[in-house]
Each structure stands twice: as C-alpha cells, then as structure tokens.
Write a protein that holds these residues in place. Structure first.
Motif, short mmCIF file in Angstrom:
data_model
loop_
_atom_site.label_atom_id
_atom_site.label_comp_id
_atom_site.label_asym_id
_atom_site.label_seq_id
_atom_site.Cartn_x
_atom_site.Cartn_y
_atom_site.Cartn_z
N ALA A 1 39.69 39.09 53.17
CA ALA A 1 38.23 39.02 53.04
C ALA A 1 37.57 40.19 53.77
N ARG A 2 38.04 40.49 55.00
CA ARG A 2 37.47 41.61 55.76
C ARG A 2 37.73 42.94 55.06
N ALA A 3 38.91 43.07 54.45
CA ALA A 3 39.22 44.31 53.74
C ALA A 3 38.28 44.53 52.56
N PRO A 15 46.84 40.31 46.82
CA PRO A 15 46.21 40.77 48.07
C PRO A 15 45.02 41.68 47.76
N ALA A 16 44.20 41.88 48.77
CA ALA A 16 42.96 42.64 48.58
C ALA A 16 43.22 44.05 48.06
N ARG A 17 44.25 44.71 48.55
CA ARG A 17 44.51 46.08 48.13
C ARG A 17 44.85 46.17 46.64
N ALA A 18 45.42 45.08 46.08
CA ALA A 18 45.73 45.06 44.65
C ALA A 18 44.55 44.60 43.81
N ARG A 19 43.66 43.81 44.40
CA ARG A 19 42.54 43.26 43.65
C ARG A 19 41.32 44.17 43.70
N LEU A 20 41.21 45.06 44.69
CA LEU A 20 40.02 45.90 44.81
C LEU A 20 39.77 46.80 43.60
#
Length: 617
Positions: free
Chosen positions: A490-492, A454-459
C-alpha cells in the motif's frame, strides 16, 4: 348426388356439377335416408358456374375432395352447423367473410389462384390450411384472416403464399402453427394484436419475405422459430424483418436452431415470462438495410428467465438490449458480433440481471461493448473473449455499473480501451498478459484483485489511462492492499502516486517533492528520517570532535559535548544549551549552517508527511 347426400356417402364419378345445383341441394336439402346422416361428400367433380352460399345456413357437414371450381366460392356470412372441408381442390378464390363453422373448417392441400378471404370467420373447433398453395394476382393478399376466431387450433403447416398474409386481431384459443410455411409478399405476415392462447410456431422451414409483424401480440405459450428464415422488406423507415414489439409472451421465445434473419429485428417493450433462446441464430443487416442501427433492437425487454445467445450466434449489426430486465442470465458464449455504422457491437446500457453476463468462451466482438449503468447480481465474465477494436478506441465501456465479480481474462490484450470508470466491483479478475493498451480506472471501486500481485507488478496496470495521471486509482489500489494486510505494498503504491504527480509540478515544487521522497518517502517511509538523522548526528559528532567550536559569552560554559551540540543544531525549536554556548569559527561556520538547514528541511518534510498520513487516517 342427391341420393348420395341422403345416405351421407361419397359421390364419385360425376365429372361435372353446376354450382347452382350444389346451392339448391344445400338449401333445399332432402330428408336423410332412415338410419343415415345426410351430408354432402363430393369427390373429383368440376363445379361449373358460381357456387354462392352467402348467408345460407347449411345443415350437415360439407366435404369436397379434389374438385375444380370455375369461379370463386362465395360463402360469406354462411352458417355451417357442422364441418366444412375442402381437400385438394382447385379454385380461383375463396371467400368466407363473416361465416360461421360450428365444427372444423379445413382448406387443405388446395390450390387457389386468388385470395383466400377469411375475415371475421368463426370456427368452433379447428381451422386448417395445411399444404395449401395460394397464388393471387400481383398486389393482392394471399390470405386475409383478419379478426378470425378459432375455438381450438389454427394449423397452416406447409402453406405456400405468394402474397401477403393478414392475421390482424385474430383470436386463436390454442395453437397457431405455420410450420414449414412460405410467405412471399410485399408486406409478409401482418398479425398485429394477434391473440393466441397456446404456442405460436414459425419453425420447421418457415420462410418469410417481407415483414413478420407481431406488434402487440399476446401469446400464451412459446414462440418457436427453429429452422426459420426471414428476409426483410429492405430499406426504409420502420421496416423490420420481424416486429415483436409491445408483445406479451407467456412462455419462451425459442429459436435455438437455424434462425436466419436478413433485416432488422425489433422486440422493444416486450414481456417474456420464460427465456429468450437464440442459440446459433444469425442476424444480418449489412446487405438488406445497410443504414440500420441494429440487427436486434430489444430495448426495455422484460425476460423472466435467460437471454441465451450461445453456440456461435452471429450478429452483423448492433445487438441492442438497453434498459432490459433479465431475471436470469445474459449468455453470449461463443457468439460473434460485428458493429456497423459506428454503433456498438453490443449495447446493454441500463440492463439489470439476476444472474450472470457471460461474454466468454470464444466470444468475439468486432466493435465496442457498451455496458453502462449495468446492475449484475452475480458475475460479468469476459474469459477467453476477443475484443477487436482499433487502438485508442473504446473496446469495453463498463461505466457506473456494479457487479459482484468482473473477469477480464481475455484471450489476448485488446488494442482498444477498457473503461471501468465509477464502477463498483466486488472481485476484479485479470491476467497481466491480457492487460489492455488503454485502461480507465478513475472512480472505480473494487474490494479485491485476482491474482494477488505485489505492488511492483501491479503498478504498470495503473499507468495505462489515455488521459494521463489520475490519483484515485492509486488510492483505490492502496486501500485494497491495506484491507488485505499488505501495508508495504500500500505504501509503495502511494509513493508511486506522488512520484507520478511530481511530473506535472513546477520546478520549485518538484524540488520540494524530491526532498520529501528522498527523506521520508512522502510520509509513508518514516524510518528514512530516523536513519538520515542518525547519519547527520554521526557526521556532526565526528566533525565537532575533530574541530570543536569556541566557547562564547561570559561565565563558565557547560562542558562541550559534540553529539549534544550536533543535536542542538539539527533539532529546530529545541534548546540543549550547547548551540548558544559555543560558536564555530572559520569554515566550520558553514558546516553549522548546513546542519541547521538540514534539520529544518528534515523537520518540515516529516511534518508534511505526518500530516498527509493523518489526513488519510
């Protein structure tokens, strides 16, 4: 001896023979005994004086076994219409310059204390120097076989030369074998422009001190270098332990077991129809030529099959494969490469492969890996690899390259930087535990990521660029999420991009950015504007219900509606008839101003966010 010649039998028990007597016998040959074939077969004799057969035509075979010669054999330009064999003989030198031997020519198990000179020798069948020891005086060549022409094989297995061996422009129809041969000369083995129709064997314990020079060679079969040791000539310009440049190899280069090279190896501009197999080989320039750039210098190498460097290949010095074309795969599983003199451990810039590049299964690089402008049809794998470079220095440069799949599941997180700038990758595979300290993704394009975090882990993955914030990696990651239908992720990512950008803005622009973030999430979270509008509407409605404004103007005003009045204040450029008919008094005027200002701010941020979203669409 005369009678033995007529019967074609061995002449033994003659302790001493004059060289002039042998010459006379071969020139004025007696007629053979009826029913017999005349030939010279002499064993165990000492030949005194000089045996000079220069420009002599010899009828019948000549076989000399365990003979001792007092003087150099002079056989220049002689013509032997049958075989010539010298077996276990001792001599101070041998000269066969320009000679012609119609059948086999054997110089086997002999001891020569001078030079064996075979220049321009022509042999109809097989030429053999097996197990011969050549001990010339210092500075002289041990074997000079330049321009030799052999109709079949040239065998020199077990040859022991304490001097240089020359095979310049030699022509061998079938096999050239130096199996178990030892060459200890200042210039080593010199064989530029060598032509061999079959295979070339430098294996089974072959050892060479000095250069093995095969520049421009044409080998129809395989070059085998198993169990081979090459010790180069030392430092100096153009000095190489092995020079196989500009060569044409019809088979493989096979050194799959026990190749040890101390000194630079150069194989540039060479074409190999098969594969280059260097399994378990060892290349080292750290002691022999400490200033050398590369241990294996093979730019512009053309290989029809694989370059196979598996099974614990060791390189002390750069492995240089720049601009090479590989029909198969480039395999370095389990190899260990160590860089010297600030050079890369592996430089494969411009390489094109039809298969895979595997730097995996325990592959270890003490120095950077350079894969710039590489084209890989299949996969680049660094699974279970170790990239050992200091913090802040480049560990892997995969710049402006393309591959269907790139696997970065390293054994441990490298301290150095992995640079993927401007690369085109189908599937990018990694693991968070092995993310490098520095990661450059500017301009990199990939279709999908594995694992699908998920975005929070990939950022946090995006925040490792040593140069600081770069917007393109955020946009690329967001596009990847959108292709996979993960619009929220994507929005995150896009919101995180604007938050990173905010750090570099001026205070007024930073304040405006905060307003956009808090109200509409930079246009990527429009529901925030709806909820904020509803909250302001509820607050204004409650306020004006408790403290209604006073009617203004002539005539009868419309009935006062607190909710509509609040909407009239909040919505710019919209006239619902309430705001111009009623005016607050006292402290309520400030409430009206606040609502009007919030309405304009909300409308402006919504418009800015909508514009940004429409531009992306």
């Amino acid at each position: 001896m005369w009678e033995a010649y007529r019967f074609g039998e061995w002449c033994e028990g003659v302790p001493e023979v004059r060289g002039s007597a042998l010459r006379y016998l071969l020139i004025a040959a007696p007629s053979p005994h009826p029913g017999c074939q005349a030939r010279l077969r002499l064993r165990g004799a000492r030949v005194t004086g000089e045996l000079d057969l220069a420009e002599v035509t010899v009828v019948g075979s000549v076989r000399l076994d365990r003979c001792r010669f007092d003087a150099t054999l002079r056989l220049d330009n002689a013509h032997f219409d049958a075989a010539l064999e010298l077996s276990a003989c001792t001599m101070p030198g041998l000269s066969l310059v320009g000679a012609r031997v119609a059948q086999e020519c054997g110089i086997t198990a002999c001891t020569v204390t001078g030079t064996v000179d075979l220049r321009s020798l022509t042999v109809g069948n097989r030429l053999s120097l097996n197990d011969t020891a050549v001990r010339p005086t210092h500075g002289e060549a041990a074997l000079d076989a330049q321009s030799v022409e052999v109709g079949e094989d040239f065998w020199a297995s077990g040859l022991d030369c304490a001097g240089t061996v020359f095979l310049n422009s030699a022509r061998i129809q079938d096999v050239l074998a130096f199996r178990g041969t030892r060459i200890r000369g200042d210039a080593g083995l010199q064989a530029p422009e060598l032509a061999v129709g079959g295979g070339l064997f430098l294996d089974s314990g072959f050892s060479g001190t000095g250069q093995v020079n095969l520049y421009g060679a044409s080998i129809g079969g395989t070059v085998r270098m198993d169990d081979c040791r090459l010790d180069g000539p030392g430092s100096g310009p153009g000095t190489h332990a092995l020079n196989l440049s500009c060569a044409e190899i019809g088979g493989d280069i096979w050194a799959g077991r026990g190749l040890v090279v101390n000194g630079p190896v150069i194989i540039q501009d060479t074409s190999v129809r098969g594969s280059v197999v260097l399994k378990g080989a060892r290349f080292d320039v750290s002691s022999s030529v400490p200033t050398a750039d590369a241990a294996l210098n093979a730019p512009r190498l053309r290989v029809g099959g694989d370059i196979d460097c598996r099974d614990r290949l060791v390189g002390h010095g750069m492995i240089d494969l720049r601009d090479s074309h590989i029909g198969g795969s480039l395999l370095f599983q389990g190899a260990e490469l160590t860089a010297l003199n600030d050079q890369p451990a592996l430089c494969a810039n411009g390489v094109e492969t039809g298969g895979v590049i595997r730097l995996s299964n325990g592959f270890t690089a003490h120095g950077r890996i350079s894969l710039i402008s590489v084209t890989v049809r299949s996969r680049v794998s660094l699974d279970d690899a170790v990239l050992d470079t200091p913090a802040g220095e480049s560990a892997l440069s995969f710049i402006a390259s393309s591959t269907a799949s790139l696997a970065l599941r390293l054994r441990e997180a490298p301290a150095g930087v992995i640079d993927l700038r401007h690369s085109r990758i189908g599937l990018l595979e990694d693991i968070p535990a092995a993310w490098p300290t520095g990661l450059v993704l500017d301009g990199a394009i990939y279709d999908s990521l594995h694992p699908a975090l998920p975005a929070r882990a990939r950022l946090p993955w995006l925040g490792r660029d040593p140069a600081g914030f770069v917007p393109q990696p955020y946009e690329q990651l967001a596009a990847t999420y959108q292709r996979q239908g993960q619009d929220a992720d994507a929005r995150a990512v896009l919101v995180a991009k604007h938050r990173r950008m905010r750090r570099a803005l001026s205070p007024p622009a930073r304040l405006w950015s905060l307003l956009q973030d808090g109200t509409v999430g930079y246009g990527y979270r429009p529901l925030r504007a709806v909820w904020l509008l509803l909250c302001l509407l509820a607050a204004g409605t409650a306020l004006f219900t408790a403290l209604p404004p006073t009617a203004v103007g002539d005539g009868k005003p419309p009935p006062f509606q607190p909710a509509i009045y609040t909407l009239d204040l909040l919505l710019p450029l919209v006239d619902l008839g309430q705001e111009r008919s009623y005016a607050p008094t006292g402290i309520m005027q400030w409430s009206t101003v606040a609502l009007i200002g919030m309405g304009w701010l909300l409308a402006t941020t919504v418009a800015a966010g909508a514009s940004r979203v429409l531009r992306r669409a």
